[in-house]
Every structure is written in C-alpha cells, then in structure tokens.
Enzyme design. Structure first.
Site, PDB file in Angstrom:
ATOM      1  N   TYR A  54       1.001  -1.243  -0.006  1.00  0.00           N
ATOM      2  CA  TYR A  54      -0.084   0.049   0.154  1.00  0.00           C
ATOM      3  C   TYR A  54       0.817   1.228  -0.098  1.00  0.00           C
ATOM      4  CZ  TYR A  54      -3.758  -3.243   1.280  1.00  0.00           C
ATOM      5  OH  TYR A  54      -4.750  -4.194   1.316  1.00  0.00           O
ATOM      6  N   LEU A 203     -17.565  -1.622   1.080  1.00  0.00           N
ATOM      7  CA  LEU A 203     -18.390  -0.592   0.249  1.00  0.00           C
ATOM      8  C   LEU A 203     -18.091  -0.668  -1.084  1.00  0.00           C
ATOM      9  CD1 LEU A 203     -17.357   2.056   3.010  1.00  0.00           C
ATOM     10  CD2 LEU A 203     -19.675   1.092   2.918  1.00  0.00           C
ATOM     11  N   ARG A 275     -10.858   7.269   4.752  1.00  0.00           N
ATOM     12  CA  ARG A 275      -9.956   8.337   4.519  1.00  0.00           C
ATOM     13  C   ARG A 275      -9.855   9.653   5.177  1.00  0.00           C
ATOM     14  NH1 ARG A 275      -7.932  10.079  -0.493  1.00  0.00           N
ATOM     15  NH2 ARG A 275      -9.382   8.703  -1.771  1.00  0.00           N
ATOM     16  N   GLN A 279     -15.611  10.084   7.775  1.00  0.00           N
ATOM     17  CA  GLN A 279     -16.011   8.662   7.141  1.00  0.00           C
ATOM     18  C   GLN A 279     -15.933   7.738   8.190  1.00  0.00           C
ATOM     19  OE1 GLN A 279     -13.635   7.691   3.947  1.00  0.00           O
ATOM     20  NE2 GLN A 279     -14.330   9.257   2.380  1.00  0.00           N
TER      21      GLN A 279
HETATM   22  N1  LIG Z   1      -6.329  -8.474   0.935  1.00  0.00           N
HETATM   23  C1  LIG Z   1      -6.364  -7.965  -0.100  1.00  0.00           C
HETATM   24  O1  LIG Z   1      -6.400  -8.136  -1.264  1.00  0.00           O
HETATM   25  C2  LIG Z   1      -7.327  -6.386  -0.219  1.00  0.00           C
HETATM   26  C3  LIG Z   1      -7.685  -5.922  -1.101  1.00  0.00           C
HETATM   27  C4  LIG Z   1      -8.582  -4.795  -0.883  1.00  0.00           C
HETATM   28  C5  LIG Z   1      -8.636  -4.211   0.275  1.00  0.00           C
HETATM   29  N2  LIG Z   1      -7.908  -4.773   1.296  1.00  0.00           N
HETATM   30  C6  LIG Z   1      -7.927  -3.989   2.858  1.00  0.00           C
HETATM   31  O2  LIG Z   1      -9.611  -3.684   2.981  1.00  0.00           O
HETATM   32  C7  LIG Z   1      -9.575  -2.370   3.317  1.00  0.00           C
HETATM   33  C8  LIG Z   1     -11.111  -2.083   2.808  1.00  0.00           C
HETATM   34  O3  LIG Z   1     -11.239  -2.129   1.761  1.00  0.00           O
HETATM   35  P1  LIG Z   1     -11.237  -0.801   0.471  1.00  0.00           P
HETATM   36  O4  LIG Z   1     -10.489   0.288   1.290  1.00  0.00           O
HETATM   37  O5  LIG Z   1     -10.279  -1.145  -0.858  1.00  0.00           O
HETATM   38  O6  LIG Z   1     -12.668  -0.550   0.072  1.00  0.00           O
HETATM   39  P2  LIG Z   1     -13.894   0.005   1.002  1.00  0.00           P
HETATM   40  O7  LIG Z   1     -13.793  -0.273   2.356  1.00  0.00           O
HETATM   41  O8  LIG Z   1     -15.037  -0.872   0.256  1.00  0.00           O
HETATM   42  O9  LIG Z   1     -14.101   1.439   0.516  1.00  0.00           O
HETATM   43  C9  LIG Z   1     -13.283   2.498   1.210  1.00  0.00           C
HETATM   44  C10 LIG Z   1     -13.386   3.688   0.577  1.00  0.00           C
HETATM   45  O10 LIG Z   1     -15.006   3.773   0.749  1.00  0.00           O
HETATM   46  C11 LIG Z   1     -15.034   5.321   0.726  1.00  0.00           C
HETATM   47  N3  LIG Z   1     -15.549   5.757   2.126  1.00  0.00           N
HETATM   48  C12 LIG Z   1     -15.540   5.023   3.274  1.00  0.00           C
HETATM   49  N4  LIG Z   1     -16.325   5.273   4.154  1.00  0.00           N
HETATM   50  C13 LIG Z   1     -17.163   6.237   3.514  1.00  0.00           C
HETATM   51  C14 LIG Z   1     -18.268   7.200   4.013  1.00  0.00           C
HETATM   52  N5  LIG Z   1     -18.745   7.134   5.300  1.00  0.00           N
HETATM   53  N6  LIG Z   1     -18.830   7.882   3.081  1.00  0.00           N
HETATM   54  C15 LIG Z   1     -18.345   8.123   1.937  1.00  0.00           C
HETATM   55  N7  LIG Z   1     -17.326   7.395   1.401  1.00  0.00           N
HETATM   56  C16 LIG Z   1     -16.657   6.534   2.289  1.00  0.00           C
HETATM   57  C17 LIG Z   1     -13.632   5.887   1.167  1.00  0.00           C
HETATM   58  O11 LIG Z   1     -13.384   6.306  -0.519  1.00  0.00           O
HETATM   59  P3  LIG Z   1     -12.741   7.776  -1.008  1.00  0.00           P
HETATM   60  O12 LIG Z   1     -11.329   7.216  -1.065  1.00  0.00           O
HETATM   61  O13 LIG Z   1     -13.233   7.992  -2.206  1.00  0.00           O
HETATM   62  O14 LIG Z   1     -12.680   8.969   0.025  1.00  0.00           O
HETATM   63  C18 LIG Z   1     -12.722   4.778   1.126  1.00  0.00           C
HETATM   64  O15 LIG Z   1     -11.399   4.822   0.555  1.00  0.00           O
HETATM   65  C19 LIG Z   1      -8.536  -1.704   2.499  1.00  0.00           C
HETATM   66  O16 LIG Z   1      -8.326  -0.542   3.136  1.00  0.00           O
HETATM   67  C20 LIG Z   1      -7.561  -2.819   2.800  1.00  0.00           C
HETATM   68  O17 LIG Z   1      -6.963  -2.571   4.352  1.00  0.00           O
HETATM   69  C21 LIG Z   1      -7.385  -5.891   1.323  1.00  0.00           C
END
Ligand SMILES: NC(=O)c1ccc[n+]([C@@H]2O[C@H](COP(=O)([O-])OP(=O)(O)OC[C@H]3O[C@@H](n4cnc5c(N)ncnc54)[C@H](OP(=O)(O)O)[C@@H]3O)[C@@H](O)[C@H]2O)c1
Length: 305
Positions: A54, A203, A275, A279
């Site tokens: 990351y 999300l 972020r 949020q």
């Molecule tokens: N093992 C793996 O292969 C793998 C893959 C993906 C992720 N992960 C892990 O899982 C975590 C979560 O997944 P993810 O971050 O990819 O996706 P997610 O949790 O589905 O979405 C996160 C994004 O949603 C937006 N968000 C969050 N809360 C919000 C709110 N209350 N209102 C509006 N927008 C909001 C933000 O977007 P904006 O950036 O647009 O503000 C944030 O960056 C990652 O951070 C990582 O630690 C692991």
C-alpha cells in the site's frame, strides 16, 4: 462488539488503510490518516489492516508513527507476498521463503514494532510451495515476530492445503453486497475450522455509500478503476439501480452495506477503508444497530434480481 480467535481480539470493524499514503488512490493527507487511526482507537476499533504494497510502504509507515505509545491497543495485521514490479507496471507475487523473511523485517521496521499480530499471505503465488510458506511463517511465530497466521484471496483448496502445516486463523477476502464469491466454499470452511473471515471492500471501494450519482472518473492509475469493477458503464448503472432500491429501506447506505457483511456467517471483522475521521465516524454508527431478518431477505431479493 468483538470476537477472539487464538487470543487475538477482532473488533467488528477493522480499519482498512489501502488509501493511506495516497499514491494509488487519489491522494491522501498523512496528518488526517494519523487522526483517523487515533479516532478509531478512541472509538473502540481494535484492529488495523495494512500491507507493504500500500503506497510503497507509506501506509505501514504512517501506522507506525501513529501507534507510538498505543501499540498494545491494536491487533496489527499486515501481509507478505505481493510486491510492486520493480521492472515496470503491475505487481509480482512472491511467497518464497527468503522473500517472506525479507519482507517481515521491512514491515517490522516501517511499523516501528517488534511483533505483528496477524501476518497474512496477501495472495496466492502461482509458484508457491504451501508447506515451505507455512513452515516459514511457523518459524516467524516461534521467533515471536508474528503472533498468528492468515491468508488472503486463497481458494478453499489452497486454505485447506495450508492448514495441513500451520494454524491459519483468518481468510481475508472481498465480501460485499456486490461480491459474494466467498460464499462458494470459504464460508463453510472457516466455520468448520473455527477460523474467521476478514471481509474487505464492504463498500466496494466507496460505490456502495451511494455518493456517486453519476459515473466517476478517477483516472487510469487509480486502484478503484482497476480493482473494483463497479465504476464504469453498465456495471455502474446496475449498482445505481440496486442502491436506489436499497435506499427504500431507510438506512444510510454505508451503514447498511457494512452491517450486511458484518451479519454474514463466518465474518470475524469487516475491514472498512476510511480516508477521513468523518468517514470513520459515519461508518462506526453501523455498530449501533443490526438489519432485521426481513430486511436481510429484502436485500437478497434486491441484489439477486
Ligand atoms: N487482501 C486484499 O487483497 C485487499 C484488497 C482490498 C482491500 N483490502 C483491505 O481492506 C480494506 C477495505 O477495502 P477498501 O478500502 O479497498 O474498500 P472499502 O472499504 O469498500 O471502501 C473504502 C472507501 O470508501 C469510501 N468511504 C468509506 N467510508 C465512507 C463514507 N462514510 N462516506 C463516503 N465514502 C466513504 C472512501 O473512499 P474515498 O477514497 O473516495 O474517500 C474509502 O477509501 C483496505 O483498506 C485494505 O486494508 C485488502
């Protein structure tokens, strides 16, 4: 609310930090990221997930800085086996013994800690020897550098193979209203073996919050464009239709999406990327309520149309 697996205490929501460091996800403010970590700890989040890939280690560095004096409050989860391609674009899978031993030292250094609570293989390496990988992780456990072992993006067969050689306690997989592939084998396996799912992308990278009324354009290199496939064309229009119907249930969409995952079988914790503190705080409200059986059925109906 929290769940213990092998002495690790997972809060229902884990803080996801892919966005931290900002090189691959539309920029991020380091000071705000530190504030997010502190606010999460203050509000009962006991687990943080990161990975060396990351933002080229920046996510781990920011966490290391933020956890000064607070390390014991957090189950710290990071990963090995996925690195940036040093010779060009894309990533390289490498779960060789020497690579794991090298990567763990880098993570410990950046995280400014002498132990990692949960060390996860980030993704299967097509050339991996599961016995060698697990024996290497067992060695790190014996040395006290890691406390527990997890895998991520592994098939049920690959998880079973790893379980022959080590006590793997978690499977980290994508799980959301829009992506239920984990139910094709991982859910049952995890329940049989007393493991837990760490559900990422609840999300779908942000689209399930409903904040995009029109198709967004993040630019080519942004992770959301290539990793979560819901932002373009027909896929986006379909998601918009689903969201319009889900709104009829009367809950904020981000809370609904998080709670739907949280309430699925086998889920130990939902990893939510935040972020900003704003949020984070909006997302944590989800923990104050649950979807009813009728609502869960209605949601199934909407997403299976
Ligand atoms: N093992 C793996 O292969 C793998 C893959 C993906 C992720 N992960 C892990 O899982 C975590 C979560 O997944 P993810 O971050 O990819 O996706 P997610 O949790 O589905 O979405 C996160 C994004 O949603 C937006 N968000 C969050 N809360 C919000 C709110 N209350 N209102 C509006 N927008 C909001 C933000 O977007 P904006 O950036 O647009 O503000 C944030 O960056 C990652 O951070 C990582 O630690 C692991």
């Amino acid at each position: 609310m929290s769940l213990s697996i092998s002495d690790l205490n997972f809060s229902s929501i884990t803080l996801g930090t892919w966005v931290f460091g900002g090189t691959s996800w539309g920029g991020a403010d380091d000071t705000e990221c530190v504030r997010v970590i502190h606010a999460a700890i203050d509000q009962g989040v006991s687990c943080i997930d990161t990975a060396p890939i990351y933002s080229h280690g920046e996510s781990e560095r920011i966490i290391g800085k933020a956890l000064a004096g607070k390390r014991d409050k957090i189950v710290l989860a990071t990963k090995c086996g996925l690195i940036r391609n040093p010779d060009g674009p894309g990533v390289v899978h490498n779960l060789n013994r020497s690579e794991i031993l090298n990567q763990v030292e880098g993570s410990l250094r950046r995280l400014k800690t002498d132990y990692i609570d949960l060390y996860q293989c980030h993704a299967p390496d097509p050339d991996m020897n599961s016995e060698e990988v697990m024996q290497t992780l067992n060695q790190l456990k014996d040395e006290g550098k890691i406390r527990a072992i997890g895998v991520s993006n592994f098939s049920p067969k690959q998880v079973e193979e790893c379980l022959r050689y080590a006590d793997v306690i978690t499977c980290q997989d994508q799980y959301s209203l829009l992506d239920r592939r984990v139910e094709e084998g991982i859910t049952d396996l995890v329940r049989q073996k007393n493991m837990g799912i760490l559900a990422y992308g609840p999300l779908a990278g942000g689209v399930l919050t409903g904040k995009y009324k029109d198709e967004p354009d993040f630019g080519g290199a942004d992770c959301r464009t290539f990793f979560y496939q819901y932002y373009k064309g027909d896929a986006f229009q379909k998601v918009r239709q689903i969201l319009d119907e889900l709104e009829g249930l009367g809950h904020p969409l981000c809370e609904l999406a998080i709670n739907w995952v949280r309430q699925q079988k086998g889920v130990a914790s939902v990893i939510v990327g935040c972020r900003t503190v704003e949020q984070l705080e909006k997302n944590l409200v989800a923990l104050r309520w649950e979807l009813s059986t009728q609502e869960l059925e209605k949601i199934d109906e909407i997403i299976n149309k």
